[in-house]
Write an enzyme that holds these catalytic residues in place. Structure first.
Site, PDB file in Angstrom:
ATOM      1  N   LYS A  41       0.828  -1.222   0.000  1.00 25.47           N
ATOM      2  CA  LYS A  41       0.000   0.000   0.000  1.00 25.47           C
ATOM      3  C   LYS A  41       0.854   1.261   0.000  1.00 25.47           C
ATOM      4  O   LYS A  41       0.528   2.224  -0.663  1.00 25.47           O
ATOM      5  CB  LYS A  41      -0.890   0.046   1.256  1.00 25.47           C
ATOM      6  CG  LYS A  41      -2.126  -0.771   1.183  1.00 25.47           C
ATOM      7  CD  LYS A  41      -3.098  -0.423   2.302  1.00 25.47           C
ATOM      8  CE  LYS A  41      -2.547  -0.333   3.698  1.00 25.47           C
ATOM      9  NZ  LYS A  41      -1.980  -1.516   4.309  1.00 25.47           N
ATOM     10  N   ARG A 121      -9.280   0.992   9.787  1.00 25.78           N
ATOM     11  CA  ARG A 121      -8.978  -0.438   9.862  1.00 25.78           C
ATOM     12  C   ARG A 121     -10.111  -1.222  10.510  1.00 25.78           C
ATOM     13  O   ARG A 121     -10.074  -2.439  10.489  1.00 25.78           O
ATOM     14  CB  ARG A 121      -7.716  -0.641  10.696  1.00 25.78           C
ATOM     15  CG  ARG A 121      -6.444  -0.794   9.875  1.00 25.78           C
ATOM     16  CD  ARG A 121      -5.321  -0.949  10.861  1.00 25.78           C
ATOM     17  NE  ARG A 121      -4.141  -1.578  10.361  1.00 25.78           N
ATOM     18  CZ  ARG A 121      -3.081  -0.951   9.900  1.00 25.78           C
ATOM     19  NH1 ARG A 121      -3.097   0.341   9.760  1.00 25.78           N
ATOM     20  NH2 ARG A 121      -2.005  -1.629   9.543  1.00 25.78           N
ATOM     21  N   ARG A 160      11.512  -7.829   4.471  1.00 28.48           N
ATOM     22  CA  ARG A 160      11.619  -6.371   4.326  1.00 28.48           C
ATOM     23  C   ARG A 160      12.669  -5.811   5.284  1.00 28.48           C
ATOM     24  O   ARG A 160      12.755  -6.216   6.436  1.00 28.48           O
ATOM     25  CB  ARG A 160      10.247  -5.758   4.616  1.00 28.48           C
ATOM     26  CG  ARG A 160      10.191  -4.281   4.420  1.00 28.48           C
ATOM     27  CD  ARG A 160       8.792  -3.804   4.207  1.00 28.48           C
ATOM     28  NE  ARG A 160       7.981  -3.857   5.411  1.00 28.48           N
ATOM     29  CZ  ARG A 160       6.724  -3.415   5.453  1.00 28.48           C
ATOM     30  NH1 ARG A 160       6.153  -2.938   4.369  1.00 28.48           N
ATOM     31  NH2 ARG A 160       6.036  -3.483   6.563  1.00 28.48           N
ATOM     32  N   ARG A 193      12.006  -3.952  10.961  1.00 33.23           N
ATOM     33  CA  ARG A 193      11.062  -3.314  11.883  1.00 33.23           C
ATOM     34  C   ARG A 193      10.598  -4.348  12.893  1.00 33.23           C
ATOM     35  O   ARG A 193      10.387  -5.506  12.541  1.00 33.23           O
ATOM     36  CB  ARG A 193       9.839  -2.817  11.094  1.00 33.23           C
ATOM     37  CG  ARG A 193      10.011  -1.460  10.502  1.00 33.23           C
ATOM     38  CD  ARG A 193       8.947  -1.119   9.487  1.00 33.23           C
ATOM     39  NE  ARG A 193       7.580  -1.500   9.817  1.00 33.23           N
ATOM     40  CZ  ARG A 193       6.528  -1.205   9.046  1.00 33.23           C
ATOM     41  NH1 ARG A 193       6.700  -0.507   7.934  1.00 33.23           N
ATOM     42  NH2 ARG A 193       5.312  -1.580   9.373  1.00 33.23           N
ATOM     43  N   ARG A 204      -0.332  -9.313  13.176  1.00 24.70           N
ATOM     44  CA  ARG A 204      -0.850  -8.242  12.311  1.00 24.70           C
ATOM     45  C   ARG A 204      -1.815  -8.794  11.271  1.00 24.70           C
ATOM     46  O   ARG A 204      -2.852  -8.205  10.994  1.00 24.70           O
ATOM     47  CB  ARG A 204       0.303  -7.541  11.576  1.00 24.70           C
ATOM     48  CG  ARG A 204       1.103  -6.626  12.465  1.00 24.70           C
ATOM     49  CD  ARG A 204       2.391  -6.231  11.799  1.00 24.70           C
ATOM     50  NE  ARG A 204       2.229  -5.235  10.759  1.00 24.70           N
ATOM     51  CZ  ARG A 204       3.173  -4.921   9.882  1.00 24.70           C
ATOM     52  NH1 ARG A 204       4.337  -5.539   9.909  1.00 24.70           N
ATOM     53  NH2 ARG A 204       2.973  -3.994   8.974  1.00 24.70           N
TER      54      ARG A 204
HETATM   55  P1  AMP Z   1       0.951   0.127   9.012  1.00 29.39           P
HETATM   56  O1  AMP Z   1       2.190   0.837   8.637  1.00 29.39           O
HETATM   57  O2  AMP Z   1      -0.288   0.735   8.394  1.00 29.39           O
HETATM   58  O3  AMP Z   1       1.031  -1.364   8.789  1.00 29.39           O
HETATM   59  O4  AMP Z   1       0.746   0.340  10.582  1.00 29.39           O
HETATM   60  C1  AMP Z   1       1.704  -0.128  11.509  1.00 29.39           C
HETATM   61  C2  AMP Z   1       1.040  -0.364  12.863  1.00 29.39           C
HETATM   62  O5  AMP Z   1       0.490   0.876  13.359  1.00 29.39           O
HETATM   63  C3  AMP Z   1      -0.136  -1.334  12.849  1.00 29.39           C
HETATM   64  O6  AMP Z   1       0.298  -2.688  12.930  1.00 29.39           O
HETATM   65  C4  AMP Z   1      -0.878  -0.899  14.104  1.00 29.39           C
HETATM   66  O7  AMP Z   1      -0.229  -1.329  15.281  1.00 29.39           O
HETATM   67  C5  AMP Z   1      -0.721   0.624  14.055  1.00 29.39           C
HETATM   68  N1  AMP Z   1      -1.821   1.239  13.299  1.00 29.39           N
HETATM   69  C6  AMP Z   1      -1.713   1.988  12.164  1.00 29.39           C
HETATM   70  N2  AMP Z   1      -2.901   2.417  11.770  1.00 29.39           N
HETATM   71  C7  AMP Z   1      -3.798   1.941  12.648  1.00 29.39           C
HETATM   72  C8  AMP Z   1      -5.216   2.021  12.749  1.00 29.39           C
HETATM   73  N3  AMP Z   1      -5.938   2.699  11.842  1.00 29.39           N
HETATM   74  N4  AMP Z   1      -5.817   1.400  13.783  1.00 29.39           N
HETATM   75  C9  AMP Z   1      -5.094   0.728  14.716  1.00 29.39           C
HETATM   76  N5  AMP Z   1      -3.772   0.589  14.664  1.00 29.39           N
HETATM   77  C10 AMP Z   1      -3.112   1.186  13.632  1.00 29.39           C
END
Ligand code: AMP
Length: 262
Positions: A41, A121, A160, A193, A204
């Site tokens: 994404k 989400r 990654r 990460r 996740r």
């Molecule tokens: P991402 O980079 O979008 O995969 O986000 C990394 C982490 O941030 C996720 O695994 C969650 O722990 C947290 N996170 C990001 N966006 C959200 C959201 N909209 N709701 C809850 N947790 C989030």
């Protein structure tokens, strides 16, 4: 002139202002991007952002920024708690995420448009976003949902590597750096990460699967959902998304002057 939008208003919240705003668009496009972690994404957001001139608003980036961007005294206690969820691969509680979004609501009526990545989400978040957008008097153009089989997602995430300094992203197999463990761009150290480690990846994906279908249905009912297969190279996926947008929503005009990347 550097056209790079630093997204300071989004990443830092509060009174922070972007030093360079996205160019005002005749039609600021507003998209939500859905897709499991690792589906690409972020890369698609970058390509769409160059094409439409819209700002890449990633909630994950807010949290990652909070680990390194706060100059004085480290992140606030609520943010520290949020980071603990993130590092275990868990979703941050809706309440915390929604307060971060509310604090940044001016980014939702930015004249450049936006690409929301990683938010909403959950259905509760989707409902809150709908309310917030109605308050701001703006509408979503489409919700792009990127689809990729689970085994490919796991392979992408576990390989990654991210530069600790400039955040450039590499992959041990599909995009290896020239020198093992060193960033090609800035010479920084490449790290995995915390939330890309196997245990966190499994959590996740479980969190995503639990919430993804209801969120997709939410947008399907509103006639906004556009599904895009994400198995190919990023550029191909991007072109596929544009085609799908045109099929379902008619002509989408690119930005008159494409921004450089975020
Ligand atoms: P991402 O980079 O979008 O995969 O986000 C990394 C982490 O941030 C996720 O695994 C969650 O722990 C947290 N996170 C990001 N966006 C959200 C959201 N909209 N709701 C809850 N947790 C989030």
């Amino acid at each position: 002139m550097d056209l790079k939008n630093d997204r300071a208003a989004w990443l830092k919240g509060g009174n922070a202002r972007c030093s360079v705003l996205p160019q005002l668009q005749p039609h600021p496009y507003r998209f939500v991007l859905l897709g499991a972690p690792g589906v690409g994404k972020g890369t698609q957001a970058k390509l769409l952002s160059e094409h439409f001139g819209a700002c890449h608003l990633s909630t994950g980036d807010i949290f990652r920024c909070a680990t390194g961007c706060f100059e004085n005294g480290g992140p606030a206690p609520t943010m520290k708690l949020a980071l603990a969820y993130m590092n275990r691969g868990k979703l941050v509680p809706d309440e915390t995420v929604l307060s971060l979004i509310a604090e940044r609501s001016r980014c939702l009526h930015c004249g450049g448009g936006f690409l929301l990545d990683g938010f909403p989400r959950t259905v509760a978040q989707a409902e809150a976003l709908e309310k917030l957008l109605a308050q701001q008097g703006v509408r979503l153009d489409a919700v792009l949902s990127y689809e990729l089989p689970r085994r490919k997602i796991i392979a992408r995430l576990s390989g990654r590597r991210t530069c600790a300094k400039c955040k450039a992203v590499f992959h041990v197999e599909s995009l290896p750096p020239k020198i093992d463990g060193i960033c090609d761009n800035c010479g920084g150290q490449l790290v995995q990460r915390d939330d890309d480690r196997p245990a966190a990846v499994r959590t996740r994906l479980a969190a995503y699967n639990e919430n993804a279908d209801p969120v997709k249905k939410f947008y399907q009912r509103r006639n906004l959902l556009v599904s895009v297969e994400a198995v190919s190279m990023p550029q191909e996926t991007f072109l596929r998304a544009l085609e799908k947008l045109q099929e379902t929503h008619g002509e989408f005009q690119p930005s008159s002057r494409c921004l450089s990347t975020l």
